[in-house]
Design a protein around this motif. Structure first.
Motif, mmCIF file in Angstrom:
data_model
loop_
_atom_site.group_PDB
_atom_site.id
_atom_site.type_symbol
_atom_site.label_atom_id
_atom_site.label_comp_id
_atom_site.label_asym_id
_atom_site.label_seq_id
_atom_site.Cartn_x
_atom_site.Cartn_y
_atom_site.Cartn_z
ATOM 1 N N GLU A 68 78.089 50.390 52.789
ATOM 2 C CA GLU A 68 77.170 50.123 51.674
ATOM 3 C C GLU A 68 77.952 49.459 50.541
ATOM 4 N N PRO A 69 77.405 48.444 49.892
ATOM 5 C CA PRO A 69 78.092 47.816 48.751
ATOM 6 C C PRO A 69 77.871 48.645 47.478
ATOM 7 N N VAL A 70 78.570 49.768 47.380
ATOM 8 C CA VAL A 70 78.277 50.757 46.338
ATOM 9 C C VAL A 70 78.525 50.233 44.928
ATOM 10 N N ILE A 71 79.549 49.417 44.758
ATOM 11 C CA ILE A 71 79.838 48.906 43.411
ATOM 12 C C ILE A 71 78.785 47.900 42.978
ATOM 13 N N VAL A 72 78.407 47.011 43.873
ATOM 14 C CA VAL A 72 77.352 46.047 43.550
ATOM 15 C C VAL A 72 76.048 46.771 43.251
ATOM 16 N N LEU A 73 75.668 47.703 44.100
ATOM 17 C CA LEU A 73 74.421 48.435 43.890
ATOM 18 C C LEU A 73 74.429 49.235 42.593
ATOM 19 N N GLN A 74 75.563 49.834 42.282
ATOM 20 C CA GLN A 74 75.643 50.681 41.092
ATOM 21 C C GLN A 74 75.651 49.868 39.803
ATOM 22 N N HIS A 75 76.250 48.667 39.838
ATOM 23 C CA HIS A 75 76.481 47.943 38.587
ATOM 24 C C HIS A 75 75.781 46.591 38.498
ATOM 25 N N VAL A 76 74.949 46.244 39.488
ATOM 26 C CA VAL A 76 74.227 44.983 39.420
ATOM 27 C C VAL A 76 73.157 45.006 38.333
ATOM 28 N N LYS A 77 72.679 46.195 38.017
ATOM 29 C CA LYS A 77 71.597 46.324 37.032
ATOM 30 C C LYS A 77 72.040 45.851 35.655
ATOM 31 N N GLN A 78 71.132 45.126 35.006
ATOM 32 C CA GLN A 78 71.365 44.607 33.654
ATOM 33 C C GLN A 78 72.701 43.857 33.542
ATOM 34 N N LYS A 79 73.005 43.148 34.616
ATOM 35 C CA LYS A 79 74.212 42.315 34.673
ATOM 36 C C LYS A 79 75.495 43.102 34.362
ATOM 37 N N GLY A 80 75.516 44.356 34.830
ATOM 38 C CA GLY A 80 76.667 45.213 34.583
ATOM 39 C C GLY A 80 77.951 44.705 35.204
ATOM 40 N N LEU A 81 77.842 43.949 36.319
ATOM 41 C CA LEU A 81 79.041 43.436 36.970
ATOM 42 C C LEU A 81 79.823 42.475 36.075
ATOM 43 N N THR A 90 84.693 40.590 31.608
ATOM 44 C CA THR A 90 85.117 40.621 30.207
ATOM 45 C C THR A 90 86.494 41.245 30.071
ATOM 46 N N TYR A 91 86.718 42.340 30.774
ATOM 47 C CA TYR A 91 88.008 43.038 30.684
ATOM 48 C C TYR A 91 89.108 42.279 31.422
ATOM 49 N N PHE A 92 88.780 41.716 32.571
ATOM 50 C CA PHE A 92 89.785 40.956 33.317
ATOM 51 C C PHE A 92 90.227 39.716 32.537
ATOM 52 N N ASP A 93 89.258 39.076 31.860
ATOM 53 C CA ASP A 93 89.588 37.894 31.073
ATOM 54 C C ASP A 93 90.536 38.215 29.919
ATOM 55 N N ARG A 117 79.781 55.454 36.896
ATOM 56 C CA ARG A 117 78.386 55.160 36.556
ATOM 57 C C ARG A 117 78.271 54.095 35.470
ATOM 58 N N ASP A 118 79.171 54.176 34.484
ATOM 59 C CA ASP A 118 79.119 53.231 33.361
ATOM 60 C C ASP A 118 80.465 52.515 33.287
ATOM 61 N N LEU A 119 80.497 51.252 33.693
ATOM 62 C CA LEU A 119 81.750 50.510 33.732
ATOM 63 C C LEU A 119 82.402 50.385 32.365
ATOM 64 N N LYS A 120 81.610 50.087 31.345
ATOM 65 C CA LYS A 120 82.178 49.885 30.009
ATOM 66 C C LYS A 120 82.831 51.161 29.490
ATOM 67 N N VAL A 121 82.149 52.272 29.650
ATOM 68 C CA VAL A 121 82.717 53.541 29.189
ATOM 69 C C VAL A 121 84.032 53.818 29.912
ATOM 70 N N TYR A 122 84.040 53.592 31.221
ATOM 71 C CA TYR A 122 85.254 53.844 32.005
ATOM 72 C C TYR A 122 86.378 52.896 31.604
ATOM 73 N N LEU A 123 86.077 51.600 31.527
ATOM 74 C CA LEU A 123 87.108 50.618 31.221
ATOM 75 C C LEU A 123 87.667 50.793 29.813
ATOM 76 N N ASP A 124 86.826 51.216 28.886
ATOM 77 C CA ASP A 124 87.311 51.530 27.537
ATOM 78 C C ASP A 124 88.237 52.745 27.569
ATOM 79 N N SER A 125 87.918 53.700 28.417
ATOM 80 C CA SER A 125 88.675 54.952 28.442
ATOM 81 C C SER A 125 90.090 54.781 28.976
ATOM 82 N N ILE A 126 90.339 53.732 29.770
ATOM 83 C CA ILE A 126 91.672 53.563 30.360
ATOM 84 C C ILE A 126 92.542 52.574 29.586
#
Length: 503
Positions: A78-91, A96-99, A190-199
């Protein structure tokens, strides 16, 4: 009876079906979020087979191939990351962080930022993917790439790109690296931004070096380009999970020739130190571009002070110096051969099979290999190479902190002059910082002043952590300090970061 068996069969079938992991409605989810009608024709089983084949082909180039393959096999491809974060252009949040990876001294392409952007833009474009076959292939590639890059980014920011134990020969500091459990949790974000900010590293030193990197200024006597390289390798060092966590500890920065006693984040005592002689003491070697045919190997000079952490547990006042075999063979034996009274004049006893040799002057120091046959110990006294006190901590390199009768070296700016141990400018002050006021400190002070030197071991009531480390750039009250790479460790680290495509 037939009815009973039919009911039982139905119950078993229902139970098995219920236990089987239900698949997501992949096509519907992708169509809803992108508006691309091609996704209406996507079938989970067909996608899973394409994903499985794509993953097998891509696996050799992944940073965590076994972990990624095991996860998707367990989760039926299953493409779990795509499915979890495709909503509202979450991917797109990933991009933004990689750039902004350059803000950490890292190359965005380490995380395949360009390829990810192309696939992500294609996904969210209503007409970007034209056929069902393209949908299967592109979603599979996007999922694998996103998973791999997210894992790489998470490891890089929380643990560093490279493991210091893999690149340095004289490195014995406990340094945490990620385990499979911590990495697998990334798939459940669940929330990429929250996670990426936390690290994002929040250490004050790290933020200060980041700021200096962005400003692009040159350190005194060093070009702007060279300064940038120095900042990048030190940002990597700050990402390693090996920093002191204790309220009180001792830290020696080898590159700065300095010791600090830290209490609650502040230095309560600092002093000059002399460290082991290094391979780059004339500073002729500098960081340079990576050359596949000239990989800068870590070949430490035998006298370099190792990087390590341990616990100071005791001191020896008026210490006995058990002279290492390497020093005995290269120096003591040669001096004894040139001057028959050298050993007596320097209070050095010679041992053979554990017994003192009564007349070492009678030994022919020029024949055979006497450095291996005999053992040497220097008695306590004014000219003892360890001075009046040594501070002991367990380590595999037989190094310690100690006093020295050779005080002149502290006036030099380049103090990589010892055989590997760390010589202290103010040993009595250091003893006071460790022991505090009281009977034990008074005993140490008195015995260091006694004219009759007797070796005495005194245990520390509470062990104090000690860190021998290596930093060539740091912030000091708003000013970036830069030191020369006396051991060539910046060169080694920069080379490996380049090889990994990290800078």
């Amino acid at each position: 009876m037939v009815r009973k068996y039919l009911l039982l069969a139905f119950t078993i079938a229902f139970t098995v079906q219920s236990c089987k992991k239900s698949r997501s409605d992949l096509g519907k989810t992708l169509f809803t979020e992108t508006g691309n009608k091609v996704f209406k024709n996507v079938e989970n089983e067909a996608f899973a087979e394409v994903f499985r084949q794509t993953l097998k082909a891509e696996q050799p180039g992944l940073s965590q191939p076994k972990l990624i393959a095991a996860f998707y096999e367990k989760n039926e491809y299953e493409p779990v990351i795509v499915l979890q974060h495709v909503k509202q252009k979450g991917l797109q949040q990933l991009l933004t962080y990689f750039d902004r990876a350059a803000e950490h001294g890292l190359n965005p392409e380490l995380f395949k930022a360009k390829e990810l952007k192309e696939l992500t833009d294609k996904l969210y474009d209503k007409k970007g993917i034209q056929t069902t076959e393209d949908a299967y292939r592109d979603i599979a590639r996007l999922e694998i790439l996103a998973a791999n890059s997210l894992l790489q980014y998470s490891i890089a920011l929380q643990y560093g790109v490279v493991s210091p134990k893999r690149i340095y020969a004289a490195y014995f500091t406990d340094t945490q690296r990620p385990d499979s459990n911590s990495l697998n949790r990334i798939f459940a974000i669940r929330d990429l931004k929250v996670y990426l900010d936390s690290i994002q590293p929040a250490n004050e030193q790290y933020l200060a070096l980041q700021k200096a990197l962005k400003e692009g200024k040159a350190a005194p006597g060093i070009t702007a380009a060279e300064t940038q390289k120095i900042l990048k390798v030190n940002l990597e060092r700050l990402r390693w999970k090996n920093k002191p966590q204790e309220d009180k500890y001792v830290i020696v920065n080898i590159a700065d020739f300095r010791l600090d006693v830290m209490e609650k984040g502040k230095s309560v005592l600092n002093m000059k130190v002399c460290v082991g002689e290094g391979r780059n003491k004339d500073f002729t070697d500098n960081i340079q571009e990576y050359d596949e045919n000239d990989l800068k190997k870590d070949r430490p000079f035998s006298r370099e002070t190792p990087q390590l952490n341990s616990m100071i547990h005791s001191v020896q006042v008026n210490p006995v110096w058990n002279i290492p075999e390497s020093i005995a063979s290269k120096e003591i034996v040669k001096s004894a051969a040139e001057d028959r009274y050298y050993l007596a004049n320097h209070n050095i006893d010679v041992f053979e099979n554990g017994k003192v040799v009564e007349d070492p002057e009678e030994i022919d120091w020029t024949s055979g290999n006497p450095g291996k046959k005999y053992r040497f110990k220097q008695r306590p006294g004014e000219d003892n190479s360890l001075g009046k006190i040594k501070f002991l901590f367990n380590n595999q390199s037989a190094v310690y902190l100690h006093d020295t009768p050779a005080k002149a070296a502290f006036k030099q700016s380049m103090r990589a002059v010892s055989h590997g141990c760390v010589r202290l400018e103010k040993p009595l002050d250091f003893a006071h910082a460790l022991f505090g006021d009281g009977a034990k400190y008074e005993q140490i002070k008195k015995q260091m002043e006694d004219t009759v030197a007797v070796a005495t071991n005194i245990s520390l009531p509470k062990k104090v952590p000690v860190y021998l480390t290596y930093f060539t750039a740091w912030d000091d009250s708003g000013t970036i300090q830069v030191r020369k790479d006396v051991y060539g460790l910046d060169i080694v680290l920069y080379t490996y970061l380049q090889k990994r495509g990290a800078i």
